[in-house]
Design a protein around this motif. Structure first.
Motif, PDB file in Angstrom:
ATOM      1  N   GLU A  20     -19.019   0.795 -29.138  1.00 40.43           N
ATOM      2  CA  GLU A  20     -19.595  -0.332 -29.312  1.00 40.43           C
ATOM      3  C   GLU A  20     -18.659  -1.564 -29.265  1.00 40.43           C
ATOM      4  O   GLU A  20     -19.007  -2.606 -28.406  1.00 40.43           O
ATOM      5  CB  GLU A  20     -20.253  -0.372 -30.781  1.00 40.43           C
ATOM      6  CG  GLU A  20     -21.205   0.533 -31.164  1.00 40.43           C
ATOM      7  CD  GLU A  20     -21.518   1.128 -32.566  1.00 40.43           C
ATOM      8  OE1 GLU A  20     -22.636   1.471 -32.728  1.00 40.43           O
ATOM      9  OE2 GLU A  20     -20.676   0.708 -33.255  1.00 40.43           O
ATOM     10  N   LEU A  21     -17.464  -1.326 -29.673  1.00 44.92           N
ATOM     11  CA  LEU A  21     -16.547  -2.347 -29.430  1.00 44.92           C
ATOM     12  C   LEU A  21     -16.077  -2.672 -27.959  1.00 44.92           C
ATOM     13  O   LEU A  21     -16.222  -3.852 -27.369  1.00 44.92           O
ATOM     14  CB  LEU A  21     -15.339  -2.059 -30.321  1.00 44.92           C
ATOM     15  CG  LEU A  21     -15.184  -2.361 -31.655  1.00 44.92           C
ATOM     16  CD1 LEU A  21     -13.894  -1.805 -32.307  1.00 44.92           C
ATOM     17  CD2 LEU A  21     -15.554  -3.704 -32.058  1.00 44.92           C
ATOM     18  N   LEU A  22     -16.143  -1.758 -27.139  1.00 41.88           N
ATOM     19  CA  LEU A  22     -15.793  -1.705 -25.619  1.00 41.88           C
ATOM     20  C   LEU A  22     -16.946  -2.360 -25.066  1.00 41.88           C
ATOM     21  O   LEU A  22     -16.784  -3.108 -24.272  1.00 41.88           O
ATOM     22  CB  LEU A  22     -15.141  -0.550 -25.223  1.00 41.88           C
ATOM     23  CG  LEU A  22     -13.931   0.334 -25.620  1.00 41.88           C
ATOM     24  CD1 LEU A  22     -13.902   1.343 -24.847  1.00 41.88           C
ATOM     25  CD2 LEU A  22     -12.760  -0.808 -25.141  1.00 41.88           C
ATOM     26  N   LYS A  23     -18.093  -2.091 -25.473  1.00 45.25           N
ATOM     27  CA  LYS A  23     -19.306  -2.443 -24.753  1.00 45.25           C
ATOM     28  C   LYS A  23     -19.426  -3.879 -24.995  1.00 45.25           C
ATOM     29  O   LYS A  23     -19.846  -4.505 -24.102  1.00 45.25           O
ATOM     30  CB  LYS A  23     -20.416  -1.713 -25.312  1.00 45.25           C
ATOM     31  CG  LYS A  23     -21.834  -2.104 -24.488  1.00 45.25           C
ATOM     32  CD  LYS A  23     -23.011  -1.290 -25.213  1.00 45.25           C
ATOM     33  CE  LYS A  23     -24.539  -1.622 -24.270  1.00 45.25           C
ATOM     34  NZ  LYS A  23     -24.729  -2.970 -24.798  1.00 45.25           N
ATOM     35  N   LEU A  79      -3.880   7.516 -33.098  1.00 42.29           N
ATOM     36  CA  LEU A  79      -5.087   8.192 -32.242  1.00 42.29           C
ATOM     37  C   LEU A  79      -6.259   8.460 -33.298  1.00 42.29           C
ATOM     38  O   LEU A  79      -7.349   8.835 -32.887  1.00 42.29           O
ATOM     39  CB  LEU A  79      -4.379   9.354 -31.743  1.00 42.29           C
ATOM     40  CG  LEU A  79      -4.010   9.222 -30.348  1.00 42.29           C
ATOM     41  CD1 LEU A  79      -2.481   8.612 -30.362  1.00 42.29           C
ATOM     42  CD2 LEU A  79      -3.721  10.717 -29.860  1.00 42.29           C
ATOM     43  N   THR A  80      -5.856   8.632 -34.610  1.00 40.70           N
ATOM     44  CA  THR A  80      -6.963   9.106 -35.623  1.00 40.70           C
ATOM     45  C   THR A  80      -7.597   7.892 -36.170  1.00 40.70           C
ATOM     46  O   THR A  80      -9.051   8.299 -36.514  1.00 40.70           O
ATOM     47  CB  THR A  80      -6.061   9.657 -36.760  1.00 40.70           C
ATOM     48  OG1 THR A  80      -5.268   8.544 -37.419  1.00 40.70           O
ATOM     49  CG2 THR A  80      -5.218  10.815 -36.255  1.00 40.70           C
ATOM     50  N   ASN A  81      -7.149   6.803 -35.952  1.00 44.80           N
ATOM     51  CA  ASN A  81      -8.104   5.714 -36.699  1.00 44.80           C
ATOM     52  C   ASN A  81      -7.953   4.452 -35.673  1.00 44.80           C
ATOM     53  O   ASN A  81      -7.267   3.373 -35.856  1.00 44.80           O
ATOM     54  CB  ASN A  81      -7.780   5.158 -37.990  1.00 44.80           C
ATOM     55  CG  ASN A  81      -8.699   4.107 -38.640  1.00 44.80           C
ATOM     56  OD1 ASN A  81      -9.979   3.896 -38.191  1.00 44.80           O
ATOM     57  ND2 ASN A  81      -8.034   3.625 -39.322  1.00 44.80           N
ATOM     58  N   PRO A  82      -8.819   4.423 -34.454  1.00 49.39           N
ATOM     59  CA  PRO A  82      -8.486   3.543 -33.209  1.00 49.39           C
ATOM     60  C   PRO A  82      -8.896   2.288 -33.530  1.00 49.39           C
ATOM     61  O   PRO A  82      -8.592   1.152 -32.931  1.00 49.39           O
ATOM     62  CB  PRO A  82      -9.047   4.293 -32.156  1.00 49.39           C
ATOM     63  CG  PRO A  82     -10.017   5.089 -32.617  1.00 49.39           C
ATOM     64  CD  PRO A  82      -9.673   5.487 -33.970  1.00 49.39           C
ATOM     65  N   VAL A  83     -10.221   2.040 -34.414  1.00 46.84           N
ATOM     66  CA  VAL A  83     -10.855   0.669 -34.351  1.00 46.84           C
ATOM     67  C   VAL A  83      -9.778  -0.212 -34.952  1.00 46.84           C
ATOM     68  O   VAL A  83      -9.903  -1.500 -34.415  1.00 46.84           O
ATOM     69  CB  VAL A  83     -12.070   0.918 -35.257  1.00 46.84           C
ATOM     70  CG1 VAL A  83     -12.661  -0.440 -35.801  1.00 46.84           C
ATOM     71  CG2 VAL A  83     -13.084   1.687 -34.768  1.00 46.84           C
ATOM     72  N   PRO A  84      -9.169  -0.261 -35.827  1.00 48.83           N
ATOM     73  CA  PRO A  84      -8.346  -1.493 -36.414  1.00 48.83           C
ATOM     74  C   PRO A  84      -7.228  -1.730 -35.313  1.00 48.83           C
ATOM     75  O   PRO A  84      -7.309  -3.034 -34.922  1.00 48.83           O
ATOM     76  CB  PRO A  84      -7.526  -1.266 -37.443  1.00 48.83           C
ATOM     77  CG  PRO A  84      -8.443   0.306 -38.113  1.00 48.83           C
ATOM     78  CD  PRO A  84      -9.258   0.651 -37.078  1.00 48.83           C
ATOM     79  N   THR A  85      -6.440  -0.872 -34.477  1.00 46.53           N
ATOM     80  CA  THR A  85      -5.787  -1.282 -33.412  1.00 46.53           C
ATOM     81  C   THR A  85      -6.495  -1.678 -32.315  1.00 46.53           C
ATOM     82  O   THR A  85      -5.990  -2.976 -31.618  1.00 46.53           O
ATOM     83  CB  THR A  85      -4.954  -0.185 -32.786  1.00 46.53           C
ATOM     84  OG1 THR A  85      -4.322   0.506 -34.292  1.00 46.53           O
ATOM     85  CG2 THR A  85      -3.816  -0.450 -31.972  1.00 46.53           C
TER      86      THR A  85
END
Length: 295
Positions: free
Chosen positions: A266-269, A237-243
């Motif tokens: 930004e990734l989801l968009k 939960l603390t660093n979601p971007v890599p996962t």
């Protein structure tokens, strides 16, 4: 309007496989300017973990997977489930069954309608089965194409309320999808097997079935599906971007390394703008086996 949903059970934290299912349903909904709902399927207390529901929602928020409307808890819908069961029992469209799992396994592994004409009276420790009047022998999946259901399952009267008094998954999920106006179900390929029963329920209820899209399954190093039952680890939960990036790659996205500096929003968009079904893994072309383990 397109309405999709993500419907986890609170039997543990969200793991990588759950995130894949959440993302697939989210991208499919948002790419069509649709609504994305979240439903907590909390109708099996023996399998639930205290605090899991709130942790699941907290995880979705950490990954910026923002749902539309209020979260629906299945535990708030028990009266609706019971009313439907009672209606079918009173109209003789459903009946009580005292057959055990062992007895059914001894008769070729499929329920043979043993109790259908017994007219059993309620005495406890009995399941409720629906008479299958709309058998489904095949259905179309948005990615797999046409799937044929094993003959033994097609005409099998299936359970809508279990011997322990809990409501069956198939009943609850169909009634809730109708209640919420869901138009398409996007979920893992492990749930292909009960799809025929669910389509049969739609037809019995006089409702139009949803369309289905089953996603590839994340597996561990031993080839087992990542699941809470297999003690899959919860996601960070603390660093979601890599996962998040790994899950998007699993769904077939080609992500440049520089995108590691992006925010989850930004990734989801970007994912919504670039989502298409053809990107899904070729693993989907391998039809998973059906089983009869929902007795």
């Amino acid at each position: 309007m397109y309405i999709g949903r993500f419907a986890p059970s609170p039997s543990g934290p969200l793991h990588f496989g759950s995130l894949v299912a959440a993302l697939g349903s989210y991208f499919q909904a948002k790419a069509q300017s649709g609504r994305w709902l979240v439903r907590i399927e909390d109708i099996d207390p023996p399998r639930e973990i205290a605090g899991a529901s709130s942790l699941i929602l907290k995880t979705l928020e950490a990954y910026q997977l923002v749902w539309d409307g209020d979260v629906l808890y299945q535990s708030s819908r028990l009266t609706a489930y019971q009313q439907q069961v009672d209606q079918w029992l009173s109209s003789d469209d459903a009946y009580l069954c005292e057959c055990t799992r062992r007895q059914i396994k001894e008769t070729h592994g499929f329920y043979q309608g043993t109790c259908r004409h017994k007219g059993l009276m309620a005495s406890g420790n009995q399941a409720v089965r629906l008479k299958v009047t709309h058998p489904i022998s095949a259905f179309d999946d948005q990615r797999y194409g046409s799937l044929t259901i094993p003959a033994g399952l097609v005409h099998e009267d299936f359970i809508i309320k279990r011997r322990d008094g809990l409501f069956a998954y198939n009943l609850a999920v169909v009634l809730d999808d109708i209640y919420q106006g869901v138009t398409e179900v996007v979920r893992g390929a492990d749930l292909i097997e009960p799809t025929g029963r669910q389509i049969s329920l739609y037809k019995t209820l006089g409702a139009t079935p949803v369309s289905y899209l089953h996603l590839p399954l994340a597996i561990d190093d031993s080839g087992n599906k990542l699941s809470k039952q297999n003690h899959a680890a919860g996601i960070d939960l603390t660093n979601p971007v890599p996962t998040l990036m790994n899950a998007m790659r699993f769904l077939g996205f080609s992500l440049d390394d520089h995108m590691a500096g992006s925010t989850p929003e930004e990734l989801l968009k970007w994912g919504v703008e670039n989502w298409h079904l053809q990107q899904l893994s070729d693993a989907l072309k391998i039809k998973p086996p059906f089983s009869n383990d929902a007795l």
